[in-house]
Design a protein around this motif. Structure first.
Motif, PDB file in Angstrom:
ATOM      1  N   UNK A  39      49.073  14.819  18.184  1.00 32.29           N
ATOM      2  CA  UNK A  39      48.756  13.400  18.080  1.00 32.29           C
ATOM      3  C   UNK A  39      49.797  12.734  17.188  1.00 32.29           C
ATOM      4  N   UNK A  40      50.063  11.453  17.408  1.00 29.92           N
ATOM      5  CA  UNK A  40      51.061  10.759  16.609  1.00 29.92           C
ATOM      6  C   UNK A  40      52.460  11.043  17.121  1.00 29.92           C
ATOM      7  N   UNK A  41      53.460  10.834  16.258  1.00 30.47           N
ATOM      8  CA  UNK A  41      54.832  11.066  16.691  1.00 30.47           C
ATOM      9  C   UNK A  41      55.715  11.425  15.514  1.00 30.47           C
ATOM     10  N   UNK A  42      56.863  11.935  15.835  1.00 35.41           N
ATOM     11  CA  UNK A  42      57.893  12.201  14.836  1.00 35.41           C
ATOM     12  C   UNK A  42      58.864  11.037  14.893  1.00 35.41           C
ATOM     13  N   UNK A  43      59.195  10.501  13.728  1.00 32.35           N
ATOM     14  CA  UNK A  43      60.114   9.365  13.681  1.00 32.35           C
ATOM     15  C   UNK A  43      61.367   9.734  12.900  1.00 32.35           C
ATOM     16  N   UNK A  44      62.474   9.112  13.284  1.00 32.91           N
ATOM     17  CA  UNK A  44      63.761   9.280  12.630  1.00 32.91           C
ATOM     18  C   UNK A  44      64.151   7.929  12.060  1.00 32.91           C
ATOM     19  N   UNK A  60      76.201  13.768   9.161  1.00 26.21           N
ATOM     20  CA  UNK A  60      75.177  12.772   9.455  1.00 26.21           C
ATOM     21  C   UNK A  60      73.935  13.078   8.624  1.00 26.21           C
ATOM     22  N   UNK A  61      73.243  12.008   8.276  1.00 23.11           N
ATOM     23  CA  UNK A  61      72.075  12.103   7.405  1.00 23.11           C
ATOM     24  C   UNK A  61      70.958  11.253   7.998  1.00 23.11           C
ATOM     25  N   UNK A  62      69.732  11.627   7.762  1.00 21.92           N
ATOM     26  CA  UNK A  62      68.592  10.855   8.219  1.00 21.92           C
ATOM     27  C   UNK A  62      67.316  11.416   7.615  1.00 21.92           C
ATOM     28  N   UNK A  63      66.232  10.699   7.800  1.00 24.78           N
ATOM     29  CA  UNK A  63      64.920  11.155   7.364  1.00 24.78           C
ATOM     30  C   UNK A  63      64.068  11.383   8.605  1.00 24.78           C
ATOM     31  N   UNK A  64      63.409  12.544   8.642  1.00 23.66           N
ATOM     32  CA  UNK A  64      62.529  12.903   9.750  1.00 23.66           C
ATOM     33  C   UNK A  64      61.112  12.914   9.212  1.00 23.66           C
ATOM     34  N   UNK A  65      60.235  12.103   9.799  1.00 24.09           N
ATOM     35  CA  UNK A  65      58.841  12.023   9.360  1.00 24.09           C
ATOM     36  C   UNK A  65      57.946  12.589  10.444  1.00 24.09           C
ATOM     37  N   UNK A  66      57.160  13.598  10.099  1.00 22.72           N
ATOM     38  CA  UNK A  66      56.236  14.206  11.058  1.00 22.72           C
ATOM     39  C   UNK A  66      54.879  13.511  10.947  1.00 22.72           C
ATOM     40  N   UNK A  67      54.652  12.553  11.830  1.00 25.80           N
ATOM     41  CA  UNK A  67      53.390  11.828  11.875  1.00 25.80           C
ATOM     42  C   UNK A  67      52.411  12.420  12.871  1.00 25.80           C
ATOM     43  N   UNK A  68      52.668  13.657  13.303  1.00 26.44           N
ATOM     44  CA  UNK A  68      51.764  14.309  14.253  1.00 26.44           C
ATOM     45  C   UNK A  68      50.697  15.088  13.500  1.00 26.44           C
ATOM     46  N   UNK A  69      49.722  15.591  14.229  1.00 27.13           N
ATOM     47  CA  UNK A  69      48.658  16.406  13.647  1.00 27.13           C
ATOM     48  C   UNK A  69      49.060  17.874  13.577  1.00 27.13           C
ATOM     49  N   UNK A  70      50.305  18.198  13.957  1.00 22.50           N
ATOM     50  CA  UNK A  70      50.755  19.589  14.038  1.00 22.50           C
ATOM     51  C   UNK A  70      52.060  19.793  13.282  1.00 22.50           C
ATOM     52  N   UNK A  71      52.246  20.988  12.779  1.00 22.63           N
ATOM     53  CA  UNK A  71      53.542  21.380  12.240  1.00 22.63           C
ATOM     54  C   UNK A  71      54.518  21.439  13.411  1.00 22.63           C
ATOM     55  N   UNK A 139      75.143   8.494  18.960  1.00 24.80           N
ATOM     56  CA  UNK A 139      73.780   8.928  19.256  1.00 24.80           C
ATOM     57  C   UNK A 139      73.618  10.383  18.814  1.00 24.80           C
ATOM     58  N   UNK A 140      72.539  10.640  18.084  1.00 27.42           N
ATOM     59  CA  UNK A 140      72.165  11.994  17.686  1.00 27.42           C
ATOM     60  C   UNK A 140      70.871  12.346  18.399  1.00 27.42           C
ATOM     61  N   UNK A 141      70.834  13.505  19.014  1.00 31.01           N
ATOM     62  CA  UNK A 141      69.612  13.992  19.658  1.00 31.01           C
ATOM     63  C   UNK A 141      69.126  15.213  18.895  1.00 31.01           C
ATOM     64  N   UNK A 142      67.867  15.189  18.498  1.00 29.22           N
ATOM     65  CA  UNK A 142      67.256  16.294  17.776  1.00 29.22           C
ATOM     66  C   UNK A 142      66.144  16.873  18.635  1.00 29.22           C
ATOM     67  N   UNK A 150      64.277  13.894  20.549  1.00 24.39           N
ATOM     68  CA  UNK A 150      64.248  12.505  20.077  1.00 24.39           C
ATOM     69  C   UNK A 150      65.689  12.108  19.797  1.00 24.39           C
ATOM     70  N   UNK A 151      66.082  10.926  20.236  1.00 25.64           N
ATOM     71  CA  UNK A 151      67.452  10.442  20.042  1.00 25.64           C
ATOM     72  C   UNK A 151      67.447   9.230  19.123  1.00 25.64           C
ATOM     73  N   UNK A 152      68.416   9.191  18.211  1.00 29.29           N
ATOM     74  CA  UNK A 152      68.556   8.057  17.291  1.00 29.29           C
ATOM     75  C   UNK A 152      69.986   7.529  17.367  1.00 29.29           C
ATOM     76  N   UNK A 153      70.114   6.210  17.365  1.00 31.53           N
ATOM     77  CA  UNK A 153      71.429   5.589  17.251  1.00 31.53           C
ATOM     78  C   UNK A 153      71.762   5.534  15.768  1.00 31.53           C
TER      79      UNK A 153
END
Length: 160
Positions: A39-44, A60-71, A139-142, A150-153
């Motif tokens: 549930x939820x999503x992972x955001x970059x 490259x640097x970024x923050x990854x937030x796990x907003x899901x109900x799972x590891x 574009x970075x794809x993780x 998930x892809x981030x510009x």
């Protein structure tokens, strides 16, 4: 009537044994063939990359937030701007020197953040396919084990 009374406990024991085996078998089949509900999503966010020259390297640097109900686990990375990307970790030694070493897959627990930042974990873009200058973006794809890719510009900039 008396012989049936003696068979009833045996019959019931066999039924319980059969049901127990059947239920154990079904649960192992289910765990192998279904995925846990996420549930939820992972955001970059806060993504940025350093400038670099063709055939050279960048980071490259970024923050990854796990907003899901799972590891979830960060498995791999790619970009159209580099032939290869590796997750590295900066290590400060006792003598004050700093080196980098590859970091393994990163597990991100539910509700937690993973920060890729200067002086810590970061993505090394190796053998750049083109020059990347301040003001450009890439574009970075993780790829994650549960939520997929998930892809981030990512803007190219100098560290603030």
């Amino acid at each position: 009537m008396k012989p049936i009374k003696h068979l009833l406990p045996i019959f019931l024991s066999c039924c319980f044994l059969f049901l127990g085996c059947g239920s154990e078998s079904n649960s192992s089949d289910e765990s192998g063939s279904t995925k846990e509900v996420v549930l939820g999503k992972i955001t970059l966010d806060n993504a940025w990359a350093r400038p670099g020259s063709q055939q050279g390297k960048s980071a490259a640097y970024l923050r990854i937030s796990n907003g899901t109900a799972s590891t979830d686990t960060l498995l791999s990375f790619s970009s159209e701007a580099a032939e290869k990307i590796e997750l590295h970790e900066s290590i400060e030694h006792d003598d004050g020197t700093i080196s980098m070493q590859p970091a393994g897959q990163q597990v991100i627990p539910s509700g937690e953040k993973l920060r890729l930042q200067p002086g810590g974990l970061h993505l090394m873009l190796i053998n750049l396919k083109r020059d990347i200058a301040v003001g450009d973006s890439l574009k970075l794809s993780l790829k994650f084990a549960r939520v997929g890719t998930i892809t981030a510009t990512t803007p190219v900039q100098i560290q603030n």
